[in-house]
Design an enzyme around this catalytic site. Structure first.
Site, mmCIF file in Angstrom:
data_model
loop_
_atom_site.group_PDB
_atom_site.id
_atom_site.type_symbol
_atom_site.label_atom_id
_atom_site.label_comp_id
_atom_site.label_asym_id
_atom_site.label_seq_id
_atom_site.Cartn_x
_atom_site.Cartn_y
_atom_site.Cartn_z
ATOM 1 N N HIS A 118 0.805 -1.217 0.000
ATOM 2 C CA HIS A 118 0.000 0.000 0.000
ATOM 3 C C HIS A 118 0.837 1.266 0.000
ATOM 4 C CE1 HIS A 118 -4.297 -1.452 0.937
ATOM 5 N NE2 HIS A 118 -3.617 -2.431 0.370
ATOM 6 N N TRP A 258 -7.408 -16.927 3.166
ATOM 7 C CA TRP A 258 -7.605 -17.510 1.839
ATOM 8 C C TRP A 258 -7.335 -19.016 1.840
ATOM 9 C CZ3 TRP A 258 -6.017 -12.540 2.641
ATOM 10 C CH2 TRP A 258 -6.631 -11.533 1.890
#
Length: 360
Positions: A118, A258
């Site tokens: 980010h 995930w």
């Protein structure tokens, strides 16, 4: 048993269920790092003057060199050498190792990788703004961007090193933290260069909206990564880092990991993505859960990789070949961390030794 060997084990499902719905400080140190990815980017000119390092970027990046406005030139602090950065790497890695069981076994791998993403992913090729060079995430509006929710924990985790070493920039610290995270959980070696400078001019803080929305479709994903110069193969490869960490509802309104090996860098994300999924019934944002166990999640932007033919072929390719995934990811992640930074020829890419390698 070595630390590396310990990390190459899957986390039991019983432990995964314990982590859901927790509202404690550790559960906020999440792995929702690629779901709210990237702005756009351009490669530093000097990157192409060092092709001997084997980390050659794609032709798409070469086309982006012309026309940038701001020049962000890297400079290593006076009296410092790569040995100082290996020592810093070691200190960060030791702290990561000490907190290996944090966040119900996820550790800090996803958190630090997301932070590196980010801080780099605000880059905009049209005017050469954003990216990792200035360390601007400490300022509003970037620090309060909803897509950066939870990353204050990552910045806090690394802040002791900024306090200890006054010569260290935020951009170098946060990107190096991502390198540590990937390498120390069994991932590939990531070439890295120091010299990013902190920016105090708040007019250079990128506006909100450069980090993407995880609820979108394949065309949206292509647009976001295309603004950085990444093609479909590179896009799929980079999203494969979703093998690390997990989402936290209190940060992103998505929840869960995930897969079961969220503290290990593998190609498991691609293998699982090719399995069967259904929309989860819950009170958060739309996400998917696996048919087999209802324990793991995929974001809409993850599913887009499976639903679009130009993406799907690369999902299958990486699911079948973990070695190839590692090789491609090493190149693409290094490229991402350097978007918008001009490195003089004197600053060469380096690969750091992991803690386990130094213990031998």
């Amino acid at each position: 048993m070595s630390t590396a060997a310990f990390k190459r084990q899957s986390v039991p499902l019983s432990k995964l269920f314990q982590s859901y719905g927790k509202n404690n400080s550790q559960s906020k140190y999440g792995g929702y790092f690629l779901a709210t990815l990237i702005g756009s980017g351009i490669l530093a000119t000097s990157y192409f003057n060092n092709n001997k390092n084997g980390n050659t970027p794609s032709n798409n990046h070469k086309k982006l060199l012309a026309g940038s406005g701001i020049v962000n030139t890297a400079a290593i602090p006076k009296g410092k050498s790569i040995k100082d950065y290996q020592s810093l790497y070691n200190e960060i890695a030791e702290k990561v190792r000490d907190q290996d069981d944090a966040d119900d076994g996820a550790g800090r791998y996803g958190l630090l990788t997301r932070l590196a993403w980010h801080t780099s992913g605000t880059y905009k090729k049209e005017d050469n703004t954003g990216g990792s060079y200035g360390g601007t995430m400490i300022y509003k509006p970037e620090s309060t961007d909803g897509e950066n929710s939870g990353l204050n924990h990552g910045r806090d985790f690394l802040q002791e090193f900024k306090d200890k070493y006054s010569w260290l920039s935020h951009g170098d610290l946060w990107t190096l933290g991502g390198v540590v995270a990937v390498q120390e959980c069994g991932g590939p070696k990531i070439k890295w260069r120091p010299g990013r400078q902190d920016i105090s001019d708040k007019t250079r803080v990128p506006e909100n909206g450069r980090l993407p929305d995880a609820s979108k479709d394949a065309d949206y994903v292509k647009g976001v990564f295309g603004r950085m110069g990444f093609n479909e193969r590179e896009t799929v490869c980079l999203i494969g880092a979703h093998c690390l960490g997990k989402c936290h509802k209190e940060n992103t309104n998505y929840d869960g990991p995930w897969g079961p090996s969220f503290n290990m860098f593998t190609n498991d994300f691609f293998v699982r993505l090719l399995q069967n999924w259904h929309v989860k019934k819950w009170d958060g944002k739309k996400q998917y859960e696996d048919d087999e166990t209802n324990s793991f999640m995929m974001l809409p932007t993850d599913m887009a990789l499976k639903e679009d033919s130009s993406f799907l072929k690369y999902v299958k390719m990486y699911a079948d070949d973990e070695k190839l995934f590692f090789s491609d990811f090493a190149k693409n992640f290094s490229t991402l961390l350097e978007l918008g930074v001009t490195f003089p020829d004197s600053i060469k890419p380096t690969e750091f030794k992991t803690l386990d390698e130094q213990d031998k």
